[in-house]
Design a protein around this motif. Structure first.
Motif, PDB file in Angstrom:
ATOM      1  N   LEU A  79       0.938  -1.727   0.260  1.00 47.72           N
ATOM      2  CA  LEU A  79      -0.054  -0.007  -0.036  1.00 47.72           C
ATOM      3  C   LEU A  79       1.119   0.968   0.451  1.00 47.72           C
ATOM      4  N   VAL A  80       0.512   1.499  -1.184  1.00 46.57           N
ATOM      5  CA  VAL A  80       1.637   3.458  -1.301  1.00 46.57           C
ATOM      6  C   VAL A  80       0.335   4.418  -0.502  1.00 46.57           C
ATOM      7  N   PHE A  81       0.704   4.993   0.293  1.00 47.75           N
ATOM      8  CA  PHE A  81       0.567   6.119   0.677  1.00 47.75           C
ATOM      9  C   PHE A  81       1.178   7.648   0.914  1.00 47.75           C
ATOM     10  N   ARG A  82      -0.162   8.595  -0.100  1.00 45.99           N
ATOM     11  CA  ARG A  82       0.454   9.909   0.280  1.00 45.99           C
ATOM     12  C   ARG A  82      -0.178  10.784   0.524  1.00 45.99           C
ATOM     13  N   VAL A  83      -0.095  11.690   1.466  1.00 44.59           N
ATOM     14  CA  VAL A  83      -0.803  12.855   2.322  1.00 44.59           C
ATOM     15  C   VAL A  83      -0.651  14.228   2.014  1.00 44.59           C
ATOM     16  N   LEU A  84      -1.015  15.239   1.130  1.00 47.11           N
ATOM     17  CA  LEU A  84      -1.111  16.520   1.028  1.00 47.11           C
ATOM     18  C   LEU A  84      -2.214  16.926   2.150  1.00 47.11           C
ATOM     19  N   ASP A  85      -1.145  18.379   2.444  1.00 44.83           N
ATOM     20  CA  ASP A  85      -2.019  18.823   3.121  1.00 44.83           C
ATOM     21  C   ASP A  85      -1.358  20.800   2.856  1.00 44.83           C
ATOM     22  N   PRO A 117       8.079   8.052  15.122  1.00 47.84           N
ATOM     23  CA  PRO A 117       9.267   6.546  15.763  1.00 47.84           C
ATOM     24  C   PRO A 117       7.977   5.004  15.482  1.00 47.84           C
ATOM     25  N   MET A 118       6.883   5.074  15.632  1.00 46.47           N
ATOM     26  CA  MET A 118       5.694   4.217  15.505  1.00 46.47           C
ATOM     27  C   MET A 118       5.887   3.870  14.248  1.00 46.47           C
ATOM     28  N   ILE A 119       5.657   5.518  13.087  1.00 45.39           N
ATOM     29  CA  ILE A 119       4.999   5.547  11.908  1.00 45.39           C
ATOM     30  C   ILE A 119       6.595   4.886  11.334  1.00 45.39           C
ATOM     31  N   ARG A 120       7.632   5.399  11.367  1.00 44.55           N
ATOM     32  CA  ARG A 120       9.077   4.606  10.731  1.00 44.55           C
ATOM     33  C   ARG A 120       9.178   3.598  11.343  1.00 44.55           C
ATOM     34  N   ALA A 121       9.071   2.845  12.193  1.00 38.66           N
ATOM     35  CA  ALA A 121       9.281   1.006  12.565  1.00 38.66           C
ATOM     36  C   ALA A 121       8.061   0.180  11.737  1.00 38.66           C
ATOM     37  N   LEU A 122       6.649   0.649  11.426  1.00 40.31           N
ATOM     38  CA  LEU A 122       6.487  -0.167  10.853  1.00 40.31           C
ATOM     39  C   LEU A 122       5.912   0.396   9.130  1.00 40.31           C
ATOM     40  N   ALA A 123       6.080   1.721   9.496  1.00 38.63           N
ATOM     41  CA  ALA A 123       6.270   1.669   7.368  1.00 38.63           C
ATOM     42  C   ALA A 123       7.560   1.889   6.680  1.00 38.63           C
ATOM     43  N   LYS A 124       7.653   2.112   5.216  1.00 40.60           N
ATOM     44  CA  LYS A 124       8.914   1.460   4.461  1.00 40.60           C
ATOM     45  C   LYS A 124       9.149   2.891   3.990  1.00 40.60           C
ATOM     46  N   GLU A 125      10.239   3.480   3.308  1.00 40.75           N
ATOM     47  CA  GLU A 125      10.132   4.713   2.537  1.00 40.75           C
ATOM     48  C   GLU A 125       9.134   5.924   2.732  1.00 40.75           C
ATOM     49  N   ASP A 132       6.217  24.651  -3.227  1.00 39.14           N
ATOM     50  CA  ASP A 132       4.823  24.941  -3.856  1.00 39.14           C
ATOM     51  C   ASP A 132       3.400  25.284  -2.170  1.00 39.14           C
ATOM     52  N   GLY A 133       3.980  25.722  -1.301  1.00 35.23           N
ATOM     53  CA  GLY A 133       3.781  25.813   0.247  1.00 35.23           C
ATOM     54  C   GLY A 133       2.643  24.482   0.242  1.00 35.23           C
ATOM     55  N   CYS A 134       3.100  23.343   0.253  1.00 33.20           N
ATOM     56  CA  CYS A 134       1.977  22.246  -0.412  1.00 33.20           C
ATOM     57  C   CYS A 134       3.301  21.017   1.440  1.00 33.20           C
ATOM     58  N   ASN A 135       2.627  20.568   1.641  1.00 31.35           N
ATOM     59  CA  ASN A 135       3.402  19.401   2.570  1.00 31.35           C
ATOM     60  C   ASN A 135       2.565  17.933   1.522  1.00 31.35           C
ATOM     61  N   GLN A 136       4.250  17.213   1.551  1.00 26.13           N
ATOM     62  CA  GLN A 136       3.498  16.282   1.138  1.00 26.13           C
ATOM     63  C   GLN A 136       4.274  14.952   1.389  1.00 26.13           C
ATOM     64  N   LEU A 137       4.024  14.042   2.191  1.00 24.04           N
ATOM     65  CA  LEU A 137       3.972  13.217   2.956  1.00 24.04           C
ATOM     66  C   LEU A 137       3.933  11.399   2.397  1.00 24.04           C
ATOM     67  N   SER A 138       4.698  10.905   1.767  1.00 23.15           N
ATOM     68  CA  SER A 138       4.556   9.564   1.572  1.00 23.15           C
ATOM     69  C   SER A 138       5.493   9.207   2.075  1.00 23.15           C
ATOM     70  N   PHE A 139       4.674   7.302   2.282  1.00 27.69           N
ATOM     71  CA  PHE A 139       5.232   5.976   2.928  1.00 27.69           C
ATOM     72  C   PHE A 139       4.529   5.205   2.153  1.00 27.69           C
ATOM     73  N   ARG A 140       5.072   3.992   2.438  1.00 26.49           N
ATOM     74  CA  ARG A 140       4.525   2.823   2.583  1.00 26.49           C
ATOM     75  C   ARG A 140       4.634   1.490   2.799  1.00 26.49           C
ATOM     76  N   LEU A 141       3.284   0.676   3.132  1.00 27.51           N
ATOM     77  CA  LEU A 141       3.287  -0.580   3.995  1.00 27.51           C
ATOM     78  C   LEU A 141       3.233  -1.468   3.111  1.00 27.51           C
ATOM     79  N   ASP A 142       4.381  -3.325   3.539  1.00 28.36           N
ATOM     80  CA  ASP A 142       4.315  -4.006   2.791  1.00 28.36           C
ATOM     81  C   ASP A 142       2.472  -5.280   3.173  1.00 28.36           C
ATOM     82  N   VAL A 143       2.312  -5.542   2.688  1.00 28.69           N
ATOM     83  CA  VAL A 143       0.776  -6.402   2.994  1.00 28.69           C
ATOM     84  C   VAL A 143       1.129  -7.450   2.069  1.00 28.69           C
ATOM     85  N   ALA A 144       0.269  -8.645   2.460  1.00 28.82           N
ATOM     86  CA  ALA A 144      -0.251 -10.623   1.506  1.00 28.82           C
ATOM     87  C   ALA A 144      -0.868 -10.127   0.359  1.00 28.82           C
TER      88      ALA A 144
END
Length: 144
Positions: A79-85, A117-125, A132-144
């Motif tokens: 699962l690849v997550f992208r959060v913008l604000d 620390p929890m996010i870093r322990a569970l997520a990858k990348e 351009d005035g926008c926060n962009q956070l992305s991370f990946r979670l391995d799933v079955a």
């Protein structure tokens, strides 16, 4: 549903309020594109995204309400997550380390600071950018 070479994607926009976050999380993980995850993996994904979204509400939009855009793409075993604000930027444009490790024998814990620390322990990348005035956070979670 968007489909491209095994990619399944869910996009949503929500207001930066605790109630909107709860509603979005509830609906997102019942969506057919994500609902077939095993319970433990769905729980981990929901926990990660809840922590990220609550950080946006509490810190990025501490001075008011704004919009958050979330994209979750399921591709193969990830699962690849992208959060913008468009809220306040992270200090120094870097993810904080948060609290780790040993605390006093009385169990005195500092307020907050455990999410990253929890996010870093569970997520990858885990990646944060301010552009351009926008926060962009992305991370990946391995799933079955």
């Amino acid at each position: 549903m968007q489909s491209d070479a095994g990619l399944r994607q869910v996009r949503l926009a929500l207001q930066s309020t605790p109630l909107a976050v709860r509603r979005a999380l509830s609906g997102l993980f019942r969506d057919d594109r994500l609902g077939d995850l095993p319970d433990d993996q769905r729980g981990t994904a929901e926990l990660l995204l809840a922590e990220v979204l609550n950080n946006v509400v509490e810190h990025a939009y501490a001075e008011g309400v704004g919009e958050i855009e979330v994209t979750v793409a399921r591709c193969g075993r990830s699962l690849v997550f992208r959060v913008l604000d468009r809220g306040a930027e992270l200090p120094g444009h870097v993810l904080t380390q948060g609290h780790r490790g040993d605390y006093g024998p009385q169990g005195d814990l500092p307020e907050g600071g455990f999410g990253w620390p929890m996010i870093r322990a569970l997520a990858k990348e885990v990646d944060y950018r301010r552009q351009d005035g926008c926060n962009q956070l992305s991370f990946r979670l391995d799933v079955a």
